[in-house]
Design an enzyme around this catalytic site. Structure first.
Site, PDB file in Angstrom:
ATOM      1  N   ARG A  97     -50.138 -14.974  37.411  1.00 20.80           N
ATOM      2  CA  ARG A  97     -49.612 -16.687  38.296  1.00 20.80           C
ATOM      3  C   ARG A  97     -49.176 -16.807  37.219  1.00 20.80           C
ATOM      4  NH1 ARG A  97     -54.875 -20.668  37.309  1.00 20.80           N
ATOM      5  NH2 ARG A  97     -53.885 -21.866  39.081  1.00 20.80           N
ATOM      6  N   HIS A 141     -51.290 -13.102  40.710  1.00 21.34           N
ATOM      7  CA  HIS A 141     -53.054 -13.498  39.999  1.00 21.34           C
ATOM      8  C   HIS A 141     -53.587 -12.526  39.374  1.00 21.34           C
ATOM      9  CE1 HIS A 141     -51.912 -17.005  42.340  1.00 21.34           C
ATOM     10  NE2 HIS A 141     -52.600 -17.759  41.974  1.00 21.34           N
ATOM     11  N   GLU A 146     -60.254 -11.125  54.432  1.00 22.01           N
ATOM     12  CA  GLU A 146     -59.148  -9.962  54.050  1.00 22.01           C
ATOM     13  C   GLU A 146     -59.622  -8.623  53.966  1.00 22.01           C
ATOM     14  OE1 GLU A 146     -61.007 -12.050  51.763  1.00 22.01           O
ATOM     15  OE2 GLU A 146     -59.798 -13.552  50.528  1.00 22.01           O
TER      16      GLU A 146
END
Lengths: 274, 313
Positions: free
Chosen positions: B165, B107, B56
């Site tokens: 989510r 999420h 990331e």
């Protein structure tokens, strides 16, 4: 760009070192050792290798140079001023309140492509630029100068995985391997050896050079990409504080400004008196 | 019951539309494209989609490099990983130079559910709102998500959009128009104002219905743009209703509640209550079980409203 003799390179690099020492002496702050170790590499890059137009710092086809070791900003600012990216008198304000030239290299300065200073970012940013160049068949190349210390950063190796995967042969990583990091030698703090094998294993066509030998620097930088379809890595063996006898190879000069007397001595060694 | 739709799908489909309209839109992901739903874009524009692998930090700085080269990169992963995993890259590579990168994290919050605390992002809004120059959006439903993504693409500068989510009930109709930086009054009311974001806007509306039966007249405001926040709407709510309850699926620290409180304290002090996760990490469980356990339901909002009204006299 036209050929340059070793003597000319030496003179240019000497001038850059003088500027760096004056900047850091005036500011009484900043990283002198790392600026001096990279001075010869930058001299060749900016005078012989990089395709740039100081009058148009945003020229789309320009080669990109990213100083990933952002603490070495003094030497890049000095070179950019010499090349005419901004007025030379800006150098006198280096690190000072309200200066155009802040501590750690900053993208607001003409000719600077990326803000760094937290280590391990520059190669990733360079990959993004190289990706666009590759996908859109643009002519520019991306040169990223890293410190040895920032090869401790995991993100450096994330980028090292990425570039070969995408066949970015338009990116060149140059490691200024001066063997000294903030508070110890590389060997003591976190040994990188075998460094060239690591880059090679990650998929980079890798060469090792003496980072103070102008012929070797020039030869390597003019031969990129070393292999089509692969990114190139140049491990440049250098000396921290190069050019000033009492700074060379000395940990203390990682982050320490010279006082008046030390400046005078350093300048004298570089042929500047009074 | 209103229709329930996943925000992530609205995001993924909008990216495809944007991709068709603008060749400069590019998308990055970190090996989660089927979950973040950037895979729709990847399928249609394989040449403009970059899966960075489980890396990331690299993804965020690559996005910066793409933005510096004139592209409009959307980078996605779970909110625990961006901003969580790579805050330094976001700070240095994107925020400080003010680059045109759009981070869309999915999420967010505890509604992630069973996967537990490693994947429940309850600190992300605090982290990202701390960065000068970032615009932060927390959409309430799929319709708002699609429009917020479009607004981010159309505005220069760094954006963070936080999605959740689960499927979320629609709180808007097709005629809704998202205005960047503007609060939306969902329901008029004079006794108290509930300011909510994200998945809990629906709960705030439900609470307002329940309170109505008790004779409490709630104004409900959705604050999709958390930063820069609509100060005018907050000051008006404080002046008109004299009490404010904030509602968010995030720690009490550093999210909507603290931001609103700062505006209220400076311009129009009134009593406030905060429906948010207190200083704790959650456990595993189904989303609705967790929302109940950590006090993020319509019932909890009702209690907070009654509490704040006692204090406002």
């Amino acid at each position: 760009m036209s050929e340059i003799s070793v003597e000319k390179y030496q003179a240019l690099a000497r001038q850059t070192r003088v500027r760096v020492l004056r900047m850091i002496h005036r500011a009484q702050s900043s990283h002198v050792g790392t600026s001096l170790s990279a001075a010869d590499l930058l001299t060749v890059l900016y005078n012989r290798v990089l395709r740039l137009d100081p009058a148009r710092p945003d020229w789309p086809d320009r080669d990109r140079f990213i100083l990933s070791k952002g603490h070495g900003c003094a030497v890049v600012y000095a070179v950019l001023a010499e090349k005419g990216f901004f007025p030379r008198d800006w150098l006198e304000t280096f690190y000072l309140d309200g200066s155009h030239l802040p501590g750690h290299i900053t993208r607001s300065v003409p000719g600077v492509e990326a803000s760094t200073g937290s280590l391990g970012h520059g190669l990733s940013i360079g990959c993004g630029m190289a990706l666009v160049g590759k996908r859109e068949e643009q002519p520019y190349r991306v040169f990223v100068l890293l410190s040895d210390g920032e090869c401790d950063e995991g993100s450096t190796w994330e980028a090292a995985l990425f570039a070969p995967h995408h066949h970015l042969d338009n990116i060149i990583a140059i490691v200024d391997y001066n063997k000294i990091q903030s508070f110890g030698t590389v060997k003591e703090v976190l040994d990188l050896e075998p460094l060239a094998s690591k880059w090679q294993a990650f998929g980079w066509a890798t060469r090792e050079i003496d980072g103070h030998d102008f012929e070797q620097i020039e030869k390597a930088l003019l031969s990129v990409p070393f292999e089509p379809g692969r990114p190139s890595c140049i491990i440049a063996h250098t000396v921290k504080g190069k050019g000033v006898s009492f700074m060379e190879g000395q940990l203390a000069w990682h982050y320490k400004p010279p006082n008046d007397e030390q400046l005078a001595q350093a300048l004298a060694e570089l042929g500047v008196f009074g | 019951m209103p229709q329930e739709l996943p925000l992530r799908e609205a995001y993924g489909q909008t990216l495809v539309d944007l991709g068709r309209e603008n060749p400069d839109i590019v998308v990055l992901d970190a090996d989660l494209s089927s979950s973040t739903m950037t895979h729709f874009f990847a399928k249609e524009f394989p040449n403009r989609f970059f899966d960075c692998g489980v890396a990331e930090q690299n993804m965020v700085s690559i996005a910066a490099g793409l933005a510096a080269s004139g592209k409009i990169p959307f980078a996605s992963t779970f909110a625990v990983f961006a901003p969580g995993r790579c805050f330094d890259q976001i700070r240095m590579s994107i925020a400080q130079p003010g680059l045109n990168v759009k981070l869309v994290a999915t999420h967010g919050g505890i509604s992630v559910g069973e996967d537990g605390i490693s994947h429940q992002s309850i600190e992300d809004l605090s982290l990202i709102c701390s960065l000068p120059g970032f615009t932060v959006i927390v959409p309430a439903d799929a319709i708002e998500t699609a429009q917020a993504v479009r607004a981010a693409a159309a505005s220069f500068g760094p954006f963070y959009i936080r999605l959740c989510r689960p499927k979320v009930p629609l709180v808007y109709g097709d005629d809704y128009r998202f205005n960047l930086g503007k609060a939306v009054t969902m329901r008029q009311g004079g006794d108290v104002t509930i300011i909510a974001i994200g998945i809990l806007v629906a709960a705030a509306l439900e609470a307002a219905d329940d309170l109505k039966r008790e004779g409490i007249d709630c104004r409900v405001v959705n604050m999709p743009t958390l930063k820069p926040i609509d100060e005018e709407a907050i000051i008006k709510a404080a002046a008109d209703t004299g009490a404010i309850v904030t509602v968010e699926e995030h720690l009490e620290h550093g999210g909507l509640g603290s931001t609103v409180a700062r505006v209220v304290a400076r311009h129009r002090p009134v009593p406030m209550e905060f429906v948010a996760i207190k200083d704790t990490y959650a456990t595993s469980g189904k989303a609705d079980e967790l929302l109940q356990r950590y006090g993020l339901t319509a019932k909890d909002i009702g209690q907070a409203v009654r509490g704040v009204l006692k204090r406002s006299g």
